[in-house]
Write a protein that holds these residues in place. Structure first.
Motif, PDB file in Angstrom:
ATOM      1  N   PHE A 132       0.812  -1.208   0.000  1.00  0.00           N
ATOM      2  CA  PHE A 132       0.000   0.000   0.000  1.00  0.00           C
ATOM      3  C   PHE A 132       0.851   1.265   0.000  1.00  0.00           C
ATOM      4  N   VAL A 133       1.764   1.344  -0.945  1.00  0.00           N
ATOM      5  CA  VAL A 133       2.545   2.562  -1.170  1.00  0.00           C
ATOM      6  C   VAL A 133       2.651   2.764  -2.668  1.00  0.00           C
ATOM      7  N   ARG A 134       3.061   3.941  -3.069  1.00  0.00           N
ATOM      8  CA  ARG A 134       3.227   4.262  -4.485  1.00  0.00           C
ATOM      9  C   ARG A 134       4.636   4.792  -4.702  1.00  0.00           C
ATOM     10  N   PRO A 135       5.494   4.024  -5.345  1.00  0.00           N
ATOM     11  CA  PRO A 135       6.843   4.539  -5.601  1.00  0.00           C
ATOM     12  C   PRO A 135       6.814   5.610  -6.684  1.00  0.00           C
ATOM     13  N   THR A 136       7.625   6.635  -6.505  1.00  0.00           N
ATOM     14  CA  THR A 136       7.718   7.672  -7.536  1.00  0.00           C
ATOM     15  C   THR A 136       8.482   7.158  -8.746  1.00  0.00           C
ATOM     16  N   PHE A 137       9.372   6.220  -8.512  1.00  0.00           N
ATOM     17  CA  PHE A 137      10.172   5.629  -9.587  1.00  0.00           C
ATOM     18  C   PHE A 137      10.494   4.213  -9.150  1.00  0.00           C
ATOM     19  N   ILE A 168       6.527  -1.458  -7.747  1.00  0.00           N
ATOM     20  CA  ILE A 168       5.864  -1.771  -6.491  1.00  0.00           C
ATOM     21  C   ILE A 168       6.255  -3.174  -6.027  1.00  0.00           C
ATOM     22  N   PHE A 169       6.630  -4.051  -6.940  1.00  0.00           N
ATOM     23  CA  PHE A 169       6.933  -5.431  -6.574  1.00  0.00           C
ATOM     24  C   PHE A 169       8.154  -5.542  -5.662  1.00  0.00           C
ATOM     25  N   GLY A 170       9.193  -4.772  -5.934  1.00  0.00           N
ATOM     26  CA  GLY A 170      10.370  -4.775  -5.073  1.00  0.00           C
ATOM     27  C   GLY A 170      10.050  -4.230  -3.687  1.00  0.00           C
ATOM     28  N   ILE A 171       9.218  -3.205  -3.653  1.00  0.00           N
ATOM     29  CA  ILE A 171       8.810  -2.638  -2.366  1.00  0.00           C
ATOM     30  C   ILE A 171       7.953  -3.628  -1.599  1.00  0.00           C
ATOM     31  N   ALA A 172       6.994  -4.252  -2.282  1.00  0.00           N
ATOM     32  CA  ALA A 172       6.116  -5.220  -1.619  1.00  0.00           C
ATOM     33  C   ALA A 172       6.922  -6.406  -1.091  1.00  0.00           C
ATOM     34  N   GLU A 173       7.938  -6.825  -1.832  1.00  0.00           N
ATOM     35  CA  GLU A 173       8.783  -7.923  -1.360  1.00  0.00           C
ATOM     36  C   GLU A 173       9.514  -7.526  -0.077  1.00  0.00           C
ATOM     37  N   MET A 174      10.054  -6.312  -0.042  1.00  0.00           N
ATOM     38  CA  MET A 174      10.771  -5.874   1.152  1.00  0.00           C
ATOM     39  C   MET A 174       9.807  -5.680   2.320  1.00  0.00           C
ATOM     40  N   GLN A 175       8.608  -5.196   2.045  1.00  0.00           N
ATOM     41  CA  GLN A 175       7.609  -5.073   3.102  1.00  0.00           C
ATOM     42  C   GLN A 175       7.265  -6.452   3.663  1.00  0.00           C
ATOM     43  N   ALA A 176       7.101  -7.435   2.788  1.00  0.00           N
ATOM     44  CA  ALA A 176       6.783  -8.799   3.232  1.00  0.00           C
ATOM     45  C   ALA A 176       7.916  -9.365   4.084  1.00  0.00           C
ATOM     46  N   ARG A 177       9.160  -9.068   3.696  1.00  0.00           N
ATOM     47  CA  ARG A 177      10.298  -9.525   4.504  1.00  0.00           C
ATOM     48  C   ARG A 177      10.267  -8.908   5.897  1.00  0.00           C
ATOM     49  N   TYR A 191      13.105   4.263   0.785  1.00  0.00           N
ATOM     50  CA  TYR A 191      12.096   3.484   1.512  1.00  0.00           C
ATOM     51  C   TYR A 191      12.536   2.033   1.693  1.00  0.00           C
ATOM     52  N   THR A 192      12.999   1.398   0.620  1.00  0.00           N
ATOM     53  CA  THR A 192      13.418  -0.004   0.738  1.00  0.00           C
ATOM     54  C   THR A 192      14.681  -0.140   1.585  1.00  0.00           C
ATOM     55  N   ASP A 193      15.573   0.845   1.537  1.00  0.00           N
ATOM     56  CA  ASP A 193      16.750   0.819   2.412  1.00  0.00           C
ATOM     57  C   ASP A 193      16.333   0.854   3.877  1.00  0.00           C
ATOM     58  N   GLU A 194      15.370   1.702   4.207  1.00  0.00           N
ATOM     59  CA  GLU A 194      14.895   1.788   5.585  1.00  0.00           C
ATOM     60  C   GLU A 194      14.235   0.481   6.028  1.00  0.00           C
ATOM     61  N   LEU A 195      13.450  -0.141   5.148  1.00  0.00           N
ATOM     62  CA  LEU A 195      12.838  -1.433   5.481  1.00  0.00           C
ATOM     63  C   LEU A 195      13.908  -2.496   5.692  1.00  0.00           C
ATOM     64  N   GLY A 212      20.133  -3.182  -9.365  1.00  0.00           N
ATOM     65  CA  GLY A 212      18.967  -4.043  -9.489  1.00  0.00           C
ATOM     66  C   GLY A 212      17.617  -3.376  -9.278  1.00  0.00           C
ATOM     67  N   PRO A 213      17.440  -2.569  -8.245  1.00  0.00           N
ATOM     68  CA  PRO A 213      16.126  -1.960  -8.013  1.00  0.00           C
ATOM     69  C   PRO A 213      15.706  -0.942  -9.061  1.00  0.00           C
ATOM     70  N   LEU A 214      16.645  -0.507  -9.906  1.00  0.00           N
ATOM     71  CA  LEU A 214      16.330   0.551 -10.853  1.00  0.00           C
ATOM     72  C   LEU A 214      15.739   0.048 -12.167  1.00  0.00           C
ATOM     73  N   HIS A 215      15.730  -1.257 -12.367  1.00  0.00           N
ATOM     74  CA  HIS A 215      15.158  -1.803 -13.597  1.00  0.00           C
ATOM     75  C   HIS A 215      14.501  -3.142 -13.326  1.00  0.00           C
ATOM     76  N   GLY A 216      13.626  -3.553 -14.229  1.00  0.00           N
ATOM     77  CA  GLY A 216      12.837  -4.781 -14.044  1.00  0.00           C
ATOM     78  C   GLY A 216      13.592  -6.048 -14.303  1.00  0.00           C
TER      79      GLY A 216
END
Length: 113
Positions: A13-18, A21-30, A78-82, A109-113
């Motif tokens: 439930f966040v919106r990355p500016t760049f 969302i999948f990388g963020i959701a994975e880190m949130q799940a971790r 955000y992902t660094d903080e998580l 890695g986080p900068l491209h699919g």
């Protein structure tokens, strides 16, 4: 995770500016799994203080660009903080000495699919 039910968590439930969302959701799940296996007790005041600090940080970050959108985050920060919260943030100096190629892949890695 929900304060009243420690087994309930909201992921994605966040919106990355760049970035994705999948990388963020994975880190949130971790982080959710880390908190479920390594619970910490926080008071309502500590939780509210953390929420207010995060809200202020992102309100300040996007004050001139995206006031109308809630839940915006800057992907890398955000992902660094998580990662720091769940203990999987890389030791860049040690990784660079051990494997420069993997360091470069991890960094980009986080900068491209």
């Amino acid at each position: 995770m929900c304060n009243n039910d420690p087994t309930l968590a909201f992921v994605g439930f966040v919106r990355p500016t760049f970035g994705s969302i999948f990388g963020i959701a994975e880190m949130q799940a971790r982080l959710v799994m880390h908190r479920m296996t390594h619970p910490i007790e926080l008071s309502d005041h500590q939780i509210q203080t953390a929420i207010d600090a995060d809200k202020k940080h992102y309100t300040d970050m996007f004050q001139y660009t995206s006031k109308r959108l809630d839940g915006l985050v800057e992907h890398m920060y955000y992902t660094d903080e998580l990662a720091k919260q769940c203990g999987c943030y890389p030791n860049w100096k040690q990784l660079m000495r051990h494997s420069p190629k993997k360091t470069w892949q991890l960094f980009l890695g986080p900068l491209h699919g």
